[in-house]
Scaffold this active site. Structure first.
Site, short mmCIF file in Angstrom:
data_model
loop_
_atom_site.label_atom_id
_atom_site.label_comp_id
_atom_site.label_asym_id
_atom_site.label_seq_id
_atom_site.Cartn_x
_atom_site.Cartn_y
_atom_site.Cartn_z
N TYR A 84 1.74 -7.70 1.06
CA TYR A 84 1.32 -7.76 -0.34
C TYR A 84 0.61 -9.06 -0.68
CZ TYR A 84 6.05 -9.78 -1.43
OH TYR A 84 7.21 -10.50 -1.50
N GLU A 85 0.01 -9.06 -1.87
CA GLU A 85 -0.89 -10.13 -2.33
C GLU A 85 -2.10 -10.27 -1.43
OE1 GLU A 85 -0.46 -10.93 -5.18
OE2 GLU A 85 1.60 -10.24 -5.36
N GLY A 86 -2.58 -9.16 -0.91
CA GLY A 86 -3.69 -9.17 0.03
C GLY A 86 -3.14 -9.28 1.43
#
Length: 599
Positions: free
Chosen positions: A443-445
């Site tokens: 997550y978060e890229g």
């Protein structure tokens, strides 16, 4: 045998005070002129107690119970003890630690907040995500919100009475936010009605705070296609009256909770916006730039999550390895009074432990270093100093997110391995750490997206200026200590890697001019190399600090331990760069021209 946690305060002091000189650096900024080591240490000690005594006991409970959604009321119950721990967190003033005093914050340096959150993440990552996401929402509103929105939301986010989220992802799009469909219809009173669906919203619904402040990406009716047509809106769970009291329930509802591999104690929500009232944050169609304030804070936070997991995994694996008896050392019994030797005598066990130790302590240095950069970027009075700190932080942010999370997964798996079969069963808690660590790479890229950001935007995108400046800083520091023969074992491989990274950067840049896909082929390997260069520099600095302390007659077992760990890192972990360096020489067509293989 549940997990135990001891806050690594001595190592934090070493990183902050002895290696980085963080307090002295920050005292030069007028905002932090009165900040001192005693204050810093007192805060960290109390933070460690709170993490170990209040938050850590909720960790296994949260993993076992998870969150429960009442579909009729759209309300979510968090695991036993979560709400009570959060109330203590708010009452103690922890949410306000590094927030602006204008909104009730304590105005302390961000780097101190980073240390607090490392300890909270060790204690319970899933719990820590609830207050952690609030900081990102606070930062985005502080940077881009109107005065009216700031006055309405920031005091309650600062106090922790309300929590925040970031609502980006939709069912049909993940990282490619240009595809999002959520709509925002302007109203006569200046508000907007938002309609659409969001998924994977961490802390998206819960019972820990009286209101949740959602920051939502959506499109205005006249929005151009793609990422240039995205706007940012603040959409509270409960509408806020002019006097600050809570009004009607806003129709942004949790319609489902994801059933996840790990972080069970955090509510990963599916949200439905059914004409929910929101207000524009920043300029129309400029929402992605505003949201990046929150996303960049989150990326530093995710790296910190894996740092926390690495630390607690190491602590428990080390304790187990000292007690668990299994076989004899190959060179002869080390505990002849026992029926077998403790497994810490075996080389592979030591390798796993030293790897986790090197990654935890190196990660702590990097996290603290970036915390100081962030404080300088916000508080330095000189514009050139602010811009320089911001450029270096932008370069290092994808490394923090991807390198620390890659290391964190490897370290938790290695520490689980130390436990043998006991690491695979629930009672020891080690398998939970592995499951929790896995999300941090995603997550978060994803880490591949971070690698593209590093190589494509932060390095090649500015012609290599930021990387060159960082390389010069490393080279200048190395030159200062080149006359010390005891530093040669650290400085020579560091210098060699710096030169090789420069060469490979130039080669990739030349290839990318002919074929942009070369950047995608090279990016993940490139970030791994850049991560080791950064870690190598910080570990060299740690070794130099320890050598100087020993030369000055300081009798502390931490110093020889630092030198031993630095030697392990340079001898056993840094050579990992040979494989990605070799891969970067391979022809890109071995990946790109594989239509038959992937048919």
């Amino acid at each position: 045998m549940p997990l135990t946690y001891n806050p690594p305060l001595r190592d934090m002091h070493f990183a902050l005070h002895e290696v980085l000189g963080a307090v002295e650096t920050l005292q030069k900024l007028p905002r932090f002129a009165d900040f001192d080591r005693d204050t810093c240490n007192a805060i960290l000690e109390e933070a460690g107690k709170f993490a170990a005594e209040v938050v850590a006991p909720t960790n296994s409970i949260g993993d076992l119970q998870g969150c429960t959604l009442d579909k009729q009321s759209h309300s979510v119950k968090t695991p036993d003890g979560f709400r009570q721990a959060y109330q203590q967190y708010v009452e103690a003033g922890w949410p306000a630690l590094s927030c602006d005093p204008a909104y009730g914050g304590q105005g302390l340096p961000f780097v101190v907040n980073q240390c607090l959150y490392e300890m909270l993440n060790s204690a319970n990552q899933a719990w820590t995500m609830y207050p952690g996401l609030s900081h990102g929402a606070y930062e985005a509103l502080h940077a881009h919100g109107s005065d009216a929105l700031k006055q309405r939301y920031l005091p309650r986010l600062t106090s922790g009475e309300w929590t925040g989220t970031m609502c980006l992802t939709e069912p049909h799009c993940g990282t490619d936010l240009g595809l999002l469909r959520t709509k925002a219809e302007p109203q006569a009173d200046g508000s907007y009605l938002l309609t659409g669906s969001k998924i994977f919203i961490s802390a998206g619904e819960h019972d820990m705070a009286e209101n949740i402040v959602h920051l939502v990406l959506a499109r205005l009716p006249d929005a151009p296609a793609g990422s240039k047509g995205i706007s940012l809106f603040v959409v509270p769970k409960y509408l806020v009256n002019d006097d600050g009291s809570l009004g009607a329930r806003n129709p942004i509802f949790c319609t489902g909770l994801e059933h996840k591999m790990g972080i069970h104690g955090n509510a990963t929500a599916q949200l439905s916006l059914e004409g929910a009232v929101g207000h524009l944050v920043g300029q129309p169609h400029k929402g992605l730039a505003a949201m990046f304030v929150m996303m960049n804070a989150a990326r530093l936070g995710v790296g910190n999550q894996s740092l926390g997991l690495t630390e607690i995994a190491y602590q428990n694996a080390l304790a187990y390895a000292k007690e668990r008896l299994q076989m004899r050392a190959l060179s002869g019994p080390k505990a002849p009074e026992q029926p077998a030797d403790p497994i810490i005598v075996h080389p592979d066990v030591r390798h796993q432990l030293l790897t986790a130790k090197a990654y935890a302590e190196g990660g702590r240095l990097l996290s603290a270093y970036c915390g100081v950069l962030l404080d300088k970027a916000h508080a330095a009075e000189d514009e050139t100093e602010r811009a320089g700190a911001q450029a270096e932080l932008a370069l290092l942010t994808p490394i923090v997110k991807a390198f620390l999370t890659d290391n964190g997964l490897a370290a938790t798996i290695g520490c689980q391995q130390v436990f043998g079969g006991h690491g695979y069963i629930r009672e020891t808690g080690m398998e939970q750490l592995v499951r929790d660590a896995r999300i941090n790479l995603i997550y978060e890229g994803t880490n591949a997206v971070q690698a593209l950001d590093l190589l494509g935007r932060k390095v090649l995108g500015d012609g290599g200026k930021a990387l060159t400046q960082f390389g010069r800083k490393i080279a200048a520091w190395g030159a200062e200590h080149a006359d010390n023969p005891k530093m040669a074992e650290f400085l020579l491989p560091l210098q060699d890697l710096g030169e090789r990274l420069t060469e490979v950067t130039q080669a990739i840049g030349a290839r990318a001019q002919r074929n942009p896909d070369e950047v995608g082929v090279a990016a993940v390997d490139y970030l791994r190399i850049a991560g080791h260069l950064t870690f190598g520099w910080l570990w060299a600095r740690a070794a130099q600090t320890a050598l100087q302390a020993i030369a000055d007659g300081r009798d502390d077992p931490l110093y020889p331990a630092k030198i031993e760990t630095a030697r392990f890192y340079f001898a056993r972990l840094l050579p990992e760069v040979e494989t990605p360096l070799k891969r970067l020489q391979a022809h890109a067509n071995t990946i790109l021209k594989t239509s038959h293989t992937l048919a």
